[in-house]
Scaffold this active site. Sequence first.
Site, short mmCIF file in Angstrom:
data_model
loop_
_atom_site.label_atom_id
_atom_site.label_comp_id
_atom_site.label_asym_id
_atom_site.label_seq_id
_atom_site.Cartn_x
_atom_site.Cartn_y
_atom_site.Cartn_z
CG ASP A 8 -44.61 -26.30 -3.57
OD1 ASP A 8 -44.87 -27.20 -2.75
OD2 ASP A 8 -43.99 -25.26 -3.27
CG ASP A 129 -47.79 -20.41 5.24
OD1 ASP A 129 -47.18 -21.38 5.71
OD2 ASP A 129 -48.76 -20.51 4.47
#
Length: 239
Positions: A8, A129
Amino acid sequence: MILYPAIDLKDGQAVRLLRGEMSAATVFNDDPAAQARVFADAGAEWLHLVDLNGAFAGRPVNGAAVEAILAATDLPAQLGGGIRDMATIESWLAKGLTRVILGTVAVENPALVREAARAFPGQVAVGLDARGGKVATKGWAEETEEEVTDLARRFEDAGIAAIVYTDIDRDGAMGGPNVAATEALARSVSVPVIASGGVSSLGDLARLKETGVIAGAISGRALYDGALDLSEALALLAG
């Protein structure tokens, strides 16, 4: 089942967030390309990349770091975050990404997902998500009333390569993935489903694998913290 080590990216560094909060970022490596090589040397088959700044900005922000990762290894890589138009999709795939992950636009512009999937077969995934089963967008900052399963089913005939399902409340929390919700989603659609959020032990991977319907799992913090040994994890999934 494929294990996707996660890198990330925030401000050019490899970080992990806690439940999607940018203010709760822990820096694990200031050289993301070096981190990619570590994962490659341990036997990883894929990399999962996220442009965190890009997810909020709505455009690529950590492009230099992504390009450095692509140059550092030969591993196929998928990227999500800030990819919201065809030009960006084309650009990333031309630079060597194997797969782009479309999240916010799957809610706001589903026609783009279909167009991209037709133009680039096997190279477009949808990122779903969710908090409490409801889809969140724009770096998880905005919640919708859209049910994950309903949205997933709308893309079944679009030709997408996979669905990346993240339980936001589990992400980075080291508390285990939401196996039940991920399995339910995987059983409700014909598209391969990749689990994300909370995958932090060999036991977690074993439970996901035992469902027989989950195609992959993404893990980040556990690999950096040492709670999950990548070589052991890969051996478990290969066995």
